[in-house]
Scaffold this motif. Sequence first.
Motif, PDB file in Angstrom:
ATOM      1  N   THR A  39     -37.009  40.481  -3.267  1.00 46.35           N
ATOM      2  CA  THR A  39     -38.073  41.443  -2.967  1.00 46.35           C
ATOM      3  C   THR A  39     -37.557  42.621  -2.152  1.00 46.35           C
ATOM      4  OG1 THR A  39     -39.656  39.610  -2.968  1.00 46.35           O
ATOM      5  CG2 THR A  39     -40.378  41.676  -1.973  1.00 46.35           C
ATOM      6  N   MET A  40     -36.596  42.368  -1.256  1.00 49.77           N
ATOM      7  CA  MET A  40     -36.092  43.438  -0.398  1.00 49.77           C
ATOM      8  C   MET A  40     -34.809  44.056  -0.942  1.00 49.77           C
ATOM      9  SD  MET A  40     -36.841  41.694   3.358  1.00 49.77           S
ATOM     10  CE  MET A  40     -36.577  43.222   4.245  1.00 49.77           C
ATOM     11  N   ALA A  41     -34.411  43.655  -2.157  1.00 45.47           N
ATOM     12  CA  ALA A  41     -33.176  44.174  -2.774  1.00 45.47           C
ATOM     13  C   ALA A  41     -31.997  44.038  -1.810  1.00 45.47           C
ATOM     14  CB  ALA A  41     -33.367  45.628  -3.213  1.00 45.47           C
ATOM     15  N   ALA A  42     -31.887  42.877  -1.210  1.00 40.23           N
ATOM     16  CA  ALA A  42     -30.843  42.633  -0.222  1.00 40.23           C
ATOM     17  C   ALA A  42     -29.604  42.064  -0.875  1.00 40.23           C
ATOM     18  CB  ALA A  42     -31.361  41.669   0.854  1.00 40.23           C
ATOM     19  N   LYS A  43     -28.494  42.155  -0.165  1.00 42.04           N
ATOM     20  CA  LYS A  43     -27.243  41.555  -0.630  1.00 42.04           C
ATOM     21  C   LYS A  43     -27.329  40.032  -0.555  1.00 42.04           C
ATOM     22  CE  LYS A  43     -22.896  42.850  -1.698  1.00 42.04           C
ATOM     23  NZ  LYS A  43     -22.571  43.850  -2.730  1.00 42.04           N
ATOM     24  N   GLY A  44     -28.051  39.511   0.453  1.00 45.70           N
ATOM     25  CA  GLY A  44     -28.201  38.067   0.587  1.00 45.70           C
ATOM     26  C   GLY A  44     -29.073  37.715   1.772  1.00 45.70           C
ATOM     27  N   CYS A  45     -29.380  36.426   1.894  1.00 41.44           N
ATOM     28  CA  CYS A  45     -30.253  35.962   2.961  1.00 41.44           C
ATOM     29  C   CYS A  45     -29.864  34.527   3.321  1.00 41.44           C
ATOM     30  CB  CYS A  45     -31.716  36.020   2.506  1.00 41.44           C
ATOM     31  SG  CYS A  45     -32.907  35.531   3.765  1.00 41.44           S
ATOM     32  N   ILE A  46     -29.962  34.190   4.601  1.00 39.67           N
ATOM     33  CA  ILE A  46     -29.613  32.851   5.081  1.00 39.67           C
ATOM     34  C   ILE A  46     -30.711  32.356   6.020  1.00 39.67           C
ATOM     35  CG2 ILE A  46     -27.887  31.397   6.224  1.00 39.67           C
ATOM     36  CD1 ILE A  46     -25.853  33.645   5.808  1.00 39.67           C
ATOM     37  N   TYR A  47     -31.039  31.072   5.896  1.00 36.22           N
ATOM     38  CA  TYR A  47     -31.961  30.417   6.837  1.00 36.22           C
ATOM     39  C   TYR A  47     -31.208  29.236   7.440  1.00 36.22           C
ATOM     40  CZ  TYR A  47     -36.698  29.430   8.602  1.00 36.22           C
ATOM     41  OH  TYR A  47     -37.810  29.280   9.392  1.00 36.22           O
ATOM     42  N   TRP A  48     -30.946  29.301   8.757  1.00 36.05           N
ATOM     43  CA  TRP A  48     -30.280  28.202   9.460  1.00 36.05           C
ATOM     44  C   TRP A  48     -31.331  27.348  10.173  1.00 36.05           C
ATOM     45  CZ3 TRP A  48     -28.382  33.219   9.782  1.00 36.05           C
ATOM     46  CH2 TRP A  48     -27.047  33.437   9.395  1.00 36.05           C
ATOM     47  N   VAL A  49     -31.088  26.059  10.229  1.00 32.73           N
ATOM     48  CA  VAL A  49     -31.857  25.161  11.079  1.00 32.73           C
ATOM     49  C   VAL A  49     -30.886  24.638  12.126  1.00 32.73           C
ATOM     50  CG1 VAL A  49     -33.287  23.093  11.188  1.00 32.73           C
ATOM     51  CG2 VAL A  49     -33.295  24.498   9.116  1.00 32.73           C
ATOM     52  N   VAL A  50     -31.201  24.847  13.402  1.00 32.12           N
ATOM     53  CA  VAL A  50     -30.284  24.464  14.468  1.00 32.12           C
ATOM     54  C   VAL A  50     -30.933  23.406  15.366  1.00 32.12           C
ATOM     55  CG1 VAL A  50     -29.182  26.721  14.448  1.00 32.12           C
ATOM     56  CG2 VAL A  50     -31.038  26.293  16.053  1.00 32.12           C
ATOM     57  N   ASN A  51     -30.097  22.509  15.857  1.00 27.84           N
ATOM     58  CA  ASN A  51     -30.529  21.515  16.841  1.00 27.84           C
ATOM     59  C   ASN A  51     -29.976  21.960  18.184  1.00 27.84           C
ATOM     60  OD1 ASN A  51     -30.771  19.291  18.586  1.00 27.84           O
ATOM     61  ND2 ASN A  51     -30.633  17.827  16.895  1.00 27.84           N
ATOM     62  N   ARG A  52     -30.827  22.497  19.026  1.00 31.34           N
ATOM     63  CA  ARG A  52     -30.343  23.102  20.271  1.00 31.34           C
ATOM     64  C   ARG A  52     -29.900  22.046  21.273  1.00 31.34           C
ATOM     65  NH1 ARG A  52     -34.740  27.002  19.136  1.00 31.34           N
ATOM     66  NH2 ARG A  52     -33.715  28.867  18.329  1.00 31.34           N
ATOM     67  N   ASP A  53     -30.522  20.874  21.252  1.00 27.54           N
ATOM     68  CA  ASP A  53     -30.104  19.811  22.169  1.00 27.54           C
ATOM     69  C   ASP A  53     -28.712  19.309  21.815  1.00 27.54           C
ATOM     70  OD1 ASP A  53     -32.433  20.015  23.516  1.00 27.54           O
ATOM     71  OD2 ASP A  53     -33.256  18.066  22.930  1.00 27.54           O
ATOM     72  N   ALA A  54     -28.459  19.123  20.512  1.00 26.60           N
ATOM     73  CA  ALA A  54     -27.156  18.627  20.062  1.00 26.60           C
ATOM     74  C   ALA A  54     -26.124  19.739  20.001  1.00 26.60           C
ATOM     75  CB  ALA A  54     -27.295  17.978  18.684  1.00 26.60           C
ATOM     76  N   GLY A  55     -26.571  21.003  20.064  1.00 25.70           N
ATOM     77  CA  GLY A  55     -25.642  22.124  20.021  1.00 25.70           C
ATOM     78  C   GLY A  55     -24.946  22.266  18.684  1.00 25.70           C
TER      79      GLY A  55
END
Length: 393
Positions: A39-55
């Motif tokens: 939709t945004m004509a982007a080169k790419g997109c990433i979605y990270w899921v992070v566990n902040r307690d485990a780092g």
Amino acid sequence: MVSGYHQYFKAFADVSKAIHSGMETEEILGRIVTSISDTMAAKGCIYWVVNRDAGCIAHKVSSGFDFRSLSAVDLPTLQTLFPADADHLVFIADVRYDDRLPDLERLGKRRVVSVIGMPVQIDPPYGGILAVYFGAKRDLSRAEVEFLTALGEQGAIALHKALRYDERLLDTFRQTVEGLTMALEAKHPETHGHSLNVGRLAEATALKMGMTEKAARSLYQAGLLHDIGKIGTGREILGRLGRLSSREMDLVRMHPVVGANILRPLVFLSHLVPMVRHHHERMDGSGYPDGLAGTAIPVGARILAVCDAFETMIAGRAGIRPISLEDAAVQLNIGAGTRFDPQAASALVAAVRENPSVLDTPMGSDADLKRFEMLFRDHREMDRNAPWCTVSF
């Protein structure tokens, strides 16, 4: 502009429908990053899921060109780029001249120019980071900002639902574990309460050793199920422990393997398999079923081994008389380093001394418990060649 809004609304509606239809979270996040890229004509997109307690980065879903200078970075770099407390989108006008991104591309940071990202609140300790990148300098319109924010939040909703589902699954898991234990002990009432006591001891010992509450809870579950392999062993054998032929002993010694095989196909129990299989290994390599020694034995199995033996010592079995706390302290110390992990044995003694109610079995007076701990600590100067008491099976 109307056409642009129509595209945004359609993408948003598609993701919402996927969430509420019960689609897998992985596929929902995949739709989100693909919708943003397209939709945004982007080169790419990433979605990270992070566990902040485990780092650590718990998961990552991407679409489009793999911009390794961003996609392959570690969590500290991500958090520097997109701080968790940021209350707005983060714009990096030209990554080619931004030292915060490492140069991990074969041709250098030449294919991507602008990066726009945002932190996403999910459910502690989990958080999300969403980033979209373009092959030219790019500013976002108000509509694009709203679109990116909305889809980032939709991802958070999907992940939040998945985490809540995991909580319900864990509750079902707990009930299943306890049901399997009751089934075993109903079949063999002579060991009634043993598995529950071992589970409680193992959890307390793990906490005393500095393990996390989650790891300690796994020890509790493994303790409940450590003897599940005996479900196929006849009562006539279990009722004569200590007076078995060599052939019968060989059958009994198969129960860790049988138990591991029972649990292995159950995905939500499979993390317990190493502990169950190896809870009769010995530090000197003389145990079974695989003759592992020292740190080759999983730490959870080392904890189970000492808790299993201690519970059997003080509770007894059919044909095996219980022994006193004082004698148990001596026997634990004799076995420390050869039969048992010394650290696990020390932690068990300290846990029992501090919280005697961890066992259903009466533990004696406070003076008895103090003497129990003292004898364990001091007995290292005594004769290490004293005979070992009756073993547990």
